[in-house]
Design a protein around this motif. Structure first.
Motif, short mmCIF file in Angstrom:
data_model
loop_
_atom_site.label_atom_id
_atom_site.label_comp_id
_atom_site.label_asym_id
_atom_site.label_seq_id
_atom_site.Cartn_x
_atom_site.Cartn_y
_atom_site.Cartn_z
N THR A 12 -8.35 8.43 -6.16
CA THR A 12 -8.11 7.66 -4.94
C THR A 12 -9.02 6.46 -4.81
N GLY A 53 1.65 1.40 -8.74
CA GLY A 53 2.12 2.74 -8.40
C GLY A 53 2.39 3.62 -9.60
N PHE A 67 -8.02 3.70 -7.17
CA PHE A 67 -6.74 3.12 -6.79
C PHE A 67 -6.91 2.18 -5.60
N VAL A 68 -7.69 2.59 -4.61
CA VAL A 68 -7.90 1.75 -3.43
C VAL A 68 -8.57 0.44 -3.82
N THR A 85 8.93 5.18 -1.57
CA THR A 85 9.40 4.67 -2.85
C THR A 85 10.85 4.22 -2.72
N LEU A 145 -5.98 -1.70 -5.60
CA LEU A 145 -5.02 -2.20 -4.62
C LEU A 145 -5.62 -3.34 -3.80
N GLU A 194 -1.72 6.61 -12.70
CA GLU A 194 -2.33 7.77 -12.05
C GLU A 194 -3.85 7.57 -12.03
N ALA A 244 0.82 -1.21 0.00
CA ALA A 244 0.00 0.00 0.00
C ALA A 244 0.86 1.26 0.00
N GLY A 265 2.42 1.56 -3.45
CA GLY A 265 1.42 1.88 -4.45
C GLY A 265 0.93 3.30 -4.38
N LEU A 266 0.79 3.82 -3.16
CA LEU A 266 0.35 5.20 -2.96
C LEU A 266 1.50 6.20 -3.08
N LYS A 267 2.72 5.69 -3.34
CA LYS A 267 3.93 6.51 -3.49
C LYS A 267 4.26 7.30 -2.23
N ILE A 268 3.83 6.77 -1.08
CA ILE A 268 4.22 7.38 0.20
C ILE A 268 5.68 7.03 0.49
#
Length: 383
Positions: A312, A306, A315-316, A256, A319, A309, A248, A251-254
């Motif tokens: 949200t 990831g 994407f969730v 990398t 994921l 684009e 997660a 994937g959310l690019k929190i």
């Protein structure tokens, strides 16, 4: 059939499973390409990002064989590349033919360089679009194309996973007016774990001692299947929680981290888990280390999600479906392997042959993977 014959067949099945996990020896990074379509009236704009490593494997772009692709080597083969790619993409049964709008370019991403093709295709404003995607179909069964389609007036894009061997698919342009759940990502999660041979090998290394217990320095078989299944469930659960967290985050690019660091680290986790089967190095803390190792493997699972684009909500959903697919595939692998090992646990040669022999084989293969991934070379002809 005698018990000895049954044990021999089960041992053969186990080593076949081990061979399946190690012999193909693909690098874990799956083959992905990204196809973006945008419709404006009777025109479709396309952007197609294809990994240079995949194109090189098919077209042998590395002219000087130095294991590095230069722009000069790619530029001289652009005609061949475009002919190869466009020959494997048909829109509306070939009625909508893409043509370049900009010169091809290189996009350097965290997982490597991609060739970017930007094109337009005149196409009648039909309610649906047929897409026949065949890229790398004949050379790489792991490849998937990730499609992002949108009309100019759409509130959210539509996302599809394109399997080159599945035949043409049809997308309804009207479906892009509202955020729709991503399709096929559960199946893609299963697919991803089954082609992730390093992940499978890591799981097998965890499973090998699960059907034994060590008493006074001697390995003895567990008495009941529950004695192996419940401890193994705890280890796999810790691994699952950990890789779900980093999947997660990546994937959310929190968070990398480059695959150039993650892929060697995954090979190291296999080596450590296998060595612990031969001589305890984790000192009984396999659950803790399964969690820590799972954090590393989760970055390996993140892959293509990831790079897309998406709003949200979409994407969730993508994921979640992908992660559930990964877990389903993982549970299937664990269940089959555990049943085979439980049936073999009373075999007197299990500790020296299956546990130690299988672990040593895993150490050797993972060490080769480590060298390949650190040095960016190919040692095994099938890697």
């Amino acid at each position: 059939m005698t018990p000895r014959t049954c044990r021999s067949l089960l041992a053969a099945l186990f080593f076949w499973m081990l061979a399946f996990a190690v012999l193909p020896a693909h690098a874990h990074k799956a083959s992905d390409a990204y196809l973006q379509l945008s419709r404006d009236g009777d025109r479709i704009d396309l952007r197609w990002d294809i990994a240079l490593r995949d194109l090189d494997a098919v077209l042998d772009l590395d002219a000087n064989a130095d294991q590095k692709l230069s722009w000069g080597e790619v530029r001289t083969r652009l005609g061949d590349i475009q002919a190869y790619a466009l020959g494997r993409l048909r829109l509306q049964g070939g009625q909508c033919v893409p043509a370049d709008t900009r010169p091809p370019a290189i996009d350097n991403r965290i997982d490597g360089a991609y060739l970017v093709l930007q094109m337009q295709a005149p196409c009648s404003a039909a309610a649906a679009l047929s897409i026949d995607y065949r890229l790398f179909q004949d050379v790489d069964p792991t490849h998937r194309g990730l499609l992002r389609a949108q009309t100019q007036s759409a509130a959210a894009p539509m996302l599809r996973s394109l399997d080159p061997s599945a035949g043409p698919v049809s997308i309804e342009w009207a479906d892009t007016r509202e955020a729709s759940p991503p399709a096929r990502f559960f199946a893609d999660g299963i697919h991803h774990i089954l082609i992730g041979y390093d992940h499978i090998l890591f799981l097998i290394c965890l499973l090998l001692p699960a059907v034994l217990q060590r008493k006074h320095g001697v390995w003895t078989p567990v008495l009941a299947w529950k004695d192996a299944a419940w401890p193994m469930l705890g280890i796999v659960t810790m691994f699952t929680i950990a890789h779900s967290i980093t999947l997660a985050l990546a994937g959310l690019k929190i968070v990398t981290i480059s695959p150039h660091l993650i892929e060697p680290a995954i090979a190291i986790t296999i080596i450590v888990a296998a060595l612990d089967n031969i001589r305890p190095v984790l000192r009984g803390r396999r659950r803790l280390f399964s969690f820590l190792f799972g954090l590393i493997h989760g970055f390996g699972f993140a892959g293509a999600l990831g790079e897309i684009e998406l709003p949200t909500r979409q994407f969730v959903l993508a994921l979640l479906q992908f992660n559930l697919g990964v877990e389903a595939g993982q549970l299937a692998v664990v269940a089959v392997a555990l049943m085979v090992l439980l049936a073999l646990r009373n075999w007197r040669r299990y500790p020296p042959l299956v546990l130690h022999g299988g672990s040593m084989a895993a150490v050797v293969v993972a060490t080769v993977w480590l060298c390949e991934r650190v040095l960016d070379v190919k040692v095994l002809p099938f890697s």
